[in-house]
Scaffold this motif. Sequence first.
Motif, mmCIF file in Angstrom:
data_model
loop_
_atom_site.group_PDB
_atom_site.id
_atom_site.type_symbol
_atom_site.label_atom_id
_atom_site.label_comp_id
_atom_site.label_asym_id
_atom_site.label_seq_id
_atom_site.Cartn_x
_atom_site.Cartn_y
_atom_site.Cartn_z
ATOM 1 N N ASP A 125 40.666 39.290 32.975
ATOM 2 C CA ASP A 125 40.211 38.007 32.926
ATOM 3 C C ASP A 125 38.728 37.919 32.815
ATOM 4 O O ASP A 125 38.218 37.259 32.033
ATOM 5 C CB ASP A 125 40.219 36.975 34.293
ATOM 6 C CG ASP A 125 41.874 36.782 34.457
ATOM 7 O OD1 ASP A 125 42.722 37.106 33.353
ATOM 8 O OD2 ASP A 125 42.118 36.389 35.446
ATOM 9 N N GLY A 126 37.924 38.961 33.249
ATOM 10 C CA GLY A 126 36.597 39.185 32.864
ATOM 11 C C GLY A 126 36.110 39.537 31.502
ATOM 12 O O GLY A 126 35.353 38.702 30.917
ATOM 13 N N LEU A 127 36.790 40.465 30.879
ATOM 14 C CA LEU A 127 36.816 40.869 29.514
ATOM 15 C C LEU A 127 37.269 39.473 28.673
ATOM 16 O O LEU A 127 36.521 39.264 27.500
ATOM 17 C CB LEU A 127 37.652 41.950 29.178
ATOM 18 C CG LEU A 127 36.964 43.498 29.675
ATOM 19 C CD1 LEU A 127 37.707 44.537 29.222
ATOM 20 C CD2 LEU A 127 35.416 43.659 29.396
ATOM 21 N N GLU A 133 32.908 33.502 26.005
ATOM 22 C CA GLU A 133 31.443 33.085 25.564
ATOM 23 C C GLU A 133 30.746 33.500 24.356
ATOM 24 O O GLU A 133 29.789 32.795 24.072
ATOM 25 C CB GLU A 133 30.887 33.515 27.179
ATOM 26 C CG GLU A 133 31.443 32.584 28.117
ATOM 27 C CD GLU A 133 30.950 33.152 29.513
ATOM 28 O OE1 GLU A 133 30.218 33.950 29.728
ATOM 29 O OE2 GLU A 133 31.207 32.424 30.434
ATOM 30 N N VAL A 134 31.027 34.839 24.025
ATOM 31 C CA VAL A 134 30.315 35.264 22.682
ATOM 32 C C VAL A 134 30.930 34.309 21.600
ATOM 33 O O VAL A 134 29.852 34.060 20.876
ATOM 34 C CB VAL A 134 30.647 36.877 22.470
ATOM 35 C CG1 VAL A 134 30.379 37.305 21.099
ATOM 36 C CG2 VAL A 134 30.101 37.651 23.719
ATOM 37 N N THR A 320 28.039 38.642 36.991
ATOM 38 C CA THR A 320 29.136 38.508 38.055
ATOM 39 C C THR A 320 30.466 39.235 37.788
ATOM 40 O O THR A 320 31.093 39.713 38.905
ATOM 41 C CB THR A 320 29.837 36.839 38.217
ATOM 42 O OG1 THR A 320 29.913 36.550 36.852
ATOM 43 C CG2 THR A 320 28.338 36.120 38.699
ATOM 44 N N VAL A 321 31.066 39.519 36.614
ATOM 45 C CA VAL A 321 32.048 40.294 36.458
ATOM 46 C C VAL A 321 31.574 41.858 36.818
ATOM 47 O O VAL A 321 32.543 42.390 37.428
ATOM 48 C CB VAL A 321 32.560 40.161 35.014
ATOM 49 C CG1 VAL A 321 33.525 41.351 34.701
ATOM 50 C CG2 VAL A 321 33.318 39.117 34.594
ATOM 51 N N ALA A 322 30.317 42.146 36.583
ATOM 52 C CA ALA A 322 29.934 43.746 36.876
ATOM 53 C C ALA A 322 29.949 43.584 38.602
ATOM 54 O O ALA A 322 30.534 44.817 39.074
ATOM 55 C CB ALA A 322 28.541 43.678 36.137
ATOM 56 N N VAL A 323 29.570 42.660 39.263
ATOM 57 C CA VAL A 323 29.262 42.600 40.680
ATOM 58 C C VAL A 323 30.844 42.723 41.195
ATOM 59 O O VAL A 323 31.191 43.478 41.977
ATOM 60 C CB VAL A 323 28.662 41.486 41.014
ATOM 61 C CG1 VAL A 323 28.656 41.488 42.596
ATOM 62 C CG2 VAL A 323 27.253 41.524 40.689
ATOM 63 N N TYR A 324 31.809 41.902 40.737
ATOM 64 C CA TYR A 324 33.214 41.822 41.198
ATOM 65 C C TYR A 324 33.846 43.375 41.120
ATOM 66 O O TYR A 324 34.589 43.667 41.808
ATOM 67 C CB TYR A 324 33.749 40.638 40.622
ATOM 68 C CG TYR A 324 33.322 39.371 40.845
ATOM 69 C CD1 TYR A 324 32.567 39.207 42.065
ATOM 70 C CD2 TYR A 324 33.318 38.247 40.128
ATOM 71 C CE1 TYR A 324 32.011 37.949 42.173
ATOM 72 C CE2 TYR A 324 32.690 36.981 40.236
ATOM 73 C CZ TYR A 324 32.059 37.117 41.327
ATOM 74 O OH TYR A 324 31.466 35.638 41.596
#
Length: 395
Positions: A125-127, A133-134, A320-324
């Motif tokens: 889901d993050g990717l 968003e891009v 946030t995706v990186a943190v999670y």
Amino acid sequence: MGIAHLFLHTWYGGLILMIFCSVVMARSCDVFEAATNYLGRSLSEGVKGATLNAIGSSMPELLTTVFFLVFALHENLGRDLAASIGANAGSAIFNSIVIPMLVIQVVLATALTGVRISKKVILRDGLFLIAAEVLLLVLLSSDYITHWHGWAFTAFYFIYLAYTLLSMKNNKNVKKNIHEAVDSWFTKFQFKSPKGCTGRSWILFLLSMVVIAAACAGLVESCKGIADAMRINPLFIALILVAAVSSVPDTIISIRDAKKGNHDDALSNVFGSNIFDVTISMGLPLGLFLVITGQKIDFIEAGPTIIDIRIMLLIVSVITVAVYYFSKEMKSGHLIILGILYGFFILYAVGAADYLAGGDSYMAKPAEVFINFLRQPGGIEEILQNTANGITGGW
């Protein structure tokens, strides 16, 4: 002073109306959740959160876009489209930061040490979210917005949806326990007999959507009323207040999933809702509206007012995706990181509103520097505009 003037033309009346709409959405969310729990009984953990929950709980964002477009005067169409995009972007940021903070707090309150989330769910889901968003950043840099912009965003969501549903084939963790405690009028109606539960669940689902739609109409009008009374662009009211109110269903569903121990659903609902917000919630109403009215939107003036917000959304999502993903377990320390990140976003939004309204406060200075950096000749804004116009020039 009449009632209509109070709620639609004063900042305090608009705020009262907005709070009322928030309560209505929260109550409707209870009905909605009961319906989706039954209708999604065959979906695996993570998939249900990313599809049925995400689609339903993001209806406020979709409906606010509908009403921003339908209620807009022709000369304000670009401005109100920008406001609806701001509401969706702000909702996505709220979902990415505030909802996970609340989920972590709920889990820590149950004596667990933290929240463990499936890396597969975050990566999938993050990717997709970052890619969406891009797409948002590039396509909305066009000078003119046509119905093809809406269809491009809509098509992206269906690609994500198809991939998510296909992932069920390799996931055998299917939940069978779908009955809730029958202690409310809607659950008593839903399970009043063994037969017909599916039909009654659909009735509840549609009923909750109708009520949420009415609340969204009030939300849009209160947003414009507050903005007019404060003499600022409605974009910034939508970015903070409308975004938070429209995220009420997401918040309630994620917290309840967390209480049940369904941490994958709690977090995948966040990412799934964000993907829905920046694609379907904006794209589908936009495509239909412009096809029906046969027009295109002049976005030359309104578009640049949200380029910094779109870039901010992308930055927040990547962080946030990186943190999670790189955290083995979400603990109390993550609350501080996420809280600082959201605080920074709010301060920036307030400063940007002040700067674009002609203010020169200390909060407006950082926003002025960032916006001028983006808008410098040959800078990011110009590159994005040239790229977008090159792609969409024939649309």
